[in-house]
Design a protein around this motif. Structure first.
Motif, PDB file in Angstrom:
ATOM      1  N   GLN A 208       0.831  -1.208   0.000  1.00 22.74           N
ATOM      2  CA  GLN A 208       0.000   0.000   0.000  1.00 22.74           C
ATOM      3  C   GLN A 208       0.863   1.254   0.000  1.00 22.74           C
ATOM      4  N   ILE A 209       1.917   1.269   0.804  1.00 23.59           N
ATOM      5  CA  ILE A 209       2.798   2.440   0.844  1.00 23.59           C
ATOM      6  C   ILE A 209       3.476   2.640  -0.509  1.00 23.59           C
ATOM      7  N   ASN A 210       3.889   1.546  -1.163  1.00 28.50           N
ATOM      8  CA  ASN A 210       4.458   1.683  -2.506  1.00 28.50           C
ATOM      9  C   ASN A 210       3.462   2.336  -3.457  1.00 28.50           C
ATOM     10  N   GLN A 211       2.212   1.930  -3.358  1.00 28.58           N
ATOM     11  CA  GLN A 211       1.184   2.517  -4.216  1.00 28.58           C
ATOM     12  C   GLN A 211       1.011   4.012  -3.940  1.00 28.58           C
ATOM     13  N   GLU A 212       1.101   4.380  -2.669  1.00 28.67           N
ATOM     14  CA  GLU A 212       0.988   5.796  -2.310  1.00 28.67           C
ATOM     15  C   GLU A 212       2.187   6.586  -2.847  1.00 28.67           C
ATOM     16  N   MET A 213       3.379   5.976  -2.820  1.00 29.64           N
ATOM     17  CA  MET A 213       4.546   6.645  -3.378  1.00 29.64           C
ATOM     18  C   MET A 213       4.379   6.849  -4.886  1.00 29.64           C
ATOM     19  N   GLU A 214       3.836   5.851  -5.565  1.00 32.16           N
ATOM     20  CA  GLU A 214       3.564   5.998  -6.992  1.00 32.16           C
ATOM     21  C   GLU A 214       2.621   7.176  -7.240  1.00 32.16           C
ATOM     22  N   ARG A 215       1.616   7.281  -6.400  1.00 32.06           N
ATOM     23  CA  ARG A 215       0.635   8.366  -6.561  1.00 32.06           C
ATOM     24  C   ARG A 215       1.314   9.727  -6.454  1.00 32.06           C
ATOM     25  N   LEU A 216       2.220   9.885  -5.465  1.00 36.71           N
ATOM     26  CA  LEU A 216       2.925  11.152  -5.338  1.00 36.71           C
ATOM     27  C   LEU A 216       3.809  11.415  -6.546  1.00 36.71           C
ATOM     28  N   ILE A 217       4.551  10.408  -6.971  1.00 34.26           N
ATOM     29  CA  ILE A 217       5.467  10.580  -8.094  1.00 34.26           C
ATOM     30  C   ILE A 217       4.721  11.005  -9.346  1.00 34.26           C
ATOM     31  N   ARG A 218       3.544  10.460  -9.553  1.00 33.58           N
ATOM     32  CA  ARG A 218       2.776  10.810 -10.749  1.00 33.58           C
ATOM     33  C   ARG A 218       2.235  12.238 -10.683  1.00 33.58           C
ATOM     34  N   GLU A 219       2.249  12.859  -9.511  1.00 35.46           N
ATOM     35  CA  GLU A 219       1.869  14.268  -9.434  1.00 35.46           C
ATOM     36  C   GLU A 219       2.886  15.146 -10.148  1.00 35.46           C
ATOM     37  N   CYS A 220       4.152  14.729 -10.119  1.00 31.50           N
ATOM     38  CA  CYS A 220       5.195  15.548 -10.743  1.00 31.50           C
ATOM     39  C   CYS A 220       6.378  14.656 -11.130  1.00 31.50           C
ATOM     40  N   PRO A 221       6.221  13.800 -12.135  1.00 29.92           N
ATOM     41  CA  PRO A 221       7.313  12.894 -12.519  1.00 29.92           C
ATOM     42  C   PRO A 221       8.567  13.620 -12.977  1.00 29.92           C
ATOM     43  N   GLN A 222       8.418  14.889 -13.362  1.00 30.13           N
ATOM     44  CA  GLN A 222       9.577  15.658 -13.810  1.00 30.13           C
ATOM     45  C   GLN A 222      10.549  15.975 -12.671  1.00 30.13           C
ATOM     46  N   GLN A 223      10.112  15.815 -11.419  1.00 26.61           N
ATOM     47  CA  GLN A 223      11.006  16.096 -10.302  1.00 26.61           C
ATOM     48  C   GLN A 223      11.383  14.842  -9.516  1.00 26.61           C
ATOM     49  N   TYR A 224      11.066  13.676 -10.057  1.00 24.15           N
ATOM     50  CA  TYR A 224      11.455  12.443  -9.375  1.00 24.15           C
ATOM     51  C   TYR A 224      12.878  12.060  -9.768  1.00 24.15           C
ATOM     52  N   LEU A 225      13.590  11.443  -8.838  1.00 22.80           N
ATOM     53  CA  LEU A 225      14.967  11.028  -9.084  1.00 22.80           C
ATOM     54  C   LEU A 225      14.947   9.650  -9.756  1.00 22.80           C
ATOM     55  N   TRP A 226      14.661   9.642 -11.067  1.00 18.56           N
ATOM     56  CA  TRP A 226      14.533   8.389 -11.793  1.00 18.56           C
ATOM     57  C   TRP A 226      15.846   7.620 -11.856  1.00 18.56           C
ATOM     58  N   GLY A 227      16.958   8.311 -11.684  1.00 22.07           N
ATOM     59  CA  GLY A 227      18.249   7.639 -11.732  1.00 22.07           C
ATOM     60  C   GLY A 227      18.564   6.823 -10.499  1.00 22.07           C
ATOM     61  N   TYR A 228      17.754   6.952  -9.447  1.00 21.49           N
ATOM     62  CA  TYR A 228      18.000   6.160  -8.241  1.00 21.49           C
ATOM     63  C   TYR A 228      17.745   4.691  -8.550  1.00 21.49           C
ATOM     64  N   GLY A 229      18.612   3.802  -8.052  1.00 23.24           N
ATOM     65  CA  GLY A 229      18.521   2.375  -8.354  1.00 23.24           C
ATOM     66  C   GLY A 229      17.417   1.685  -7.581  1.00 23.24           C
ATOM     67  N   ARG A 230      16.189   2.022  -7.906  1.00 23.00           N
ATOM     68  CA  ARG A 230      15.057   1.496  -7.129  1.00 23.00           C
ATOM     69  C   ARG A 230      14.930  -0.011  -7.240  1.00 23.00           C
ATOM     70  N   TYR A 231      15.387  -0.593  -8.347  1.00 25.55           N
ATOM     71  CA  TYR A 231      15.200  -2.015  -8.558  1.00 25.55           C
ATOM     72  C   TYR A 231      16.490  -2.829  -8.345  1.00 25.55           C
ATOM     73  N   LYS A 232      17.450  -2.226  -7.673  1.00 27.25           N
ATOM     74  CA  LYS A 232      18.718  -2.919  -7.455  1.00 27.25           C
ATOM     75  C   LYS A 232      18.569  -3.993  -6.377  1.00 27.25           C
ATOM     76  N   GLN A 233      19.531  -4.899  -6.355  1.00 27.97           N
ATOM     77  CA  GLN A 233      19.556  -5.931  -5.332  1.00 27.97           C
ATOM     78  C   GLN A 233      19.997  -5.294  -4.004  1.00 27.97           C
ATOM     79  N   PRO A 234      19.416  -5.741  -2.892  1.00 28.07           N
ATOM     80  CA  PRO A 234      19.822  -5.164  -1.597  1.00 28.07           C
ATOM     81  C   PRO A 234      21.236  -5.583  -1.240  1.00 28.07           C
ATOM     82  N   ARG A 235      21.945  -4.698  -0.575  1.00 28.06           N
ATOM     83  CA  ARG A 235      23.303  -5.019  -0.143  1.00 28.06           C
ATOM     84  C   ARG A 235      23.251  -5.862   1.136  1.00 28.06           C
TER      85      ARG A 235
END
Length: 242
Positions: A208-235
């Motif tokens: 649910q929290i992931n879905q809420e984060m998506e909702r915020l990002i879609r408010e202004c995708p031009q200011q999201y840090l898309w370069g962050y490795g969101r799908y990387k393997q955990p260290r």
């Protein structure tokens, strides 16, 4: 920009995010070491109501806009009446840089909590005292501290801490992000309530929290840090107590 493509955006739609990533780096010295920046407020009534419950407030924000400004703004406005806000951070690995960043982020009305068991206890204590904490739930946690959950339709290793804090303390969960205004005019802080009450089941609450984060990002995708490795393997870096 593969992350943006998975979210359904073309490069032309999020081209501005490249410039905003540069602006984020350039504005940090001022935010850490300079005078408070100009702020505008959108929807703060839900913050007032959350504090009035007396059960603590959990502010969640993705890597969207200026997340440093959100913590500072909340501290300036609410800490005089409600006590310091505790913000989760990952200590820098270099000792000198860790010292610099810790001092820079310890602004009036702000306390920092490291990503350790001691830091988690610090946040729980703050919430039980009716204070607020803040964290970025789209930050990839170390192995063993998260769960795999969908983000824009792709599986991502996701922090469970925000959901755990809410379920353990019954604190109010609010969303916030700091819009970067043009021409250096400061930031506009946007506040949102959850679209529905947080699930009492941890795994469902994390999704649910992931879905809420998506909702915020879609408010202004031009200011999201898309370069962050969101799908990387955990260290592999287990949390250590203190």
């Amino acid at each position: 920009m593969a992350n943006a493509a998975w979210a359904g955006y073309s490069f032309s739609q999020v081209r501005a995010a490249v410039a905003h990533a540069g602006r984020m780096s350039a504005e940090l010295p001022r935010l850490w070491l300079g005078a408070p920046t100009p702020l505008e407020w959108e929807g703060p009534a839900c913050v007032d109501a959350a504090y009035a419950r007396g059960r603590g407030v959990i502010f969640l924000t993705p890597h969207l806009g200026c997340f440093e400004a959100t913590a500072q703004g909340l501290a300036q406005r609410y800490s005089p009446a409600h006590g310091p806000i505790v913000v989760l951070y990952r200590p820098a690995r270099h000792p000198l840089m860790a010292t610099v960043l810790e001092g820079a982020r310890e602004r009036p009305g702000l306390e920092t909590a490291p990503t350790t068991l001691a830091g988690v206890r610090q946040m729980i204590q703050a919430l039980r005292a009716g204070r607020a904490v803040g964290l970025l739930p789209d930050q990839v946690p170390p192995e063993g501290m998260g769960q795999w959950a969908p983000v824009f339709g792709q599986s991502a290793y996701t922090m469970t801490l925000g959901a755990r804090l809410a379920l353990q303390t019954d604190a109010c969960v609010l969303l916030v992000w700091g819009e970067r205004l043009p021409w250096g005019r400061g930031f506009r802080l946007h506040f949102r309530e959850l679209q529905s009450p947080l699930s009492p089941l941890l795994e469902s609450a994390v999704v649910q929290i992931n879905q809420e984060m998506e909702r915020l990002i879609r408010e202004c995708p031009q200011q999201y840090l898309w370069g962050y490795g969101r799908y990387k393997q955990p260290r592999v870096d287990p949390v250590k107590g203190a």
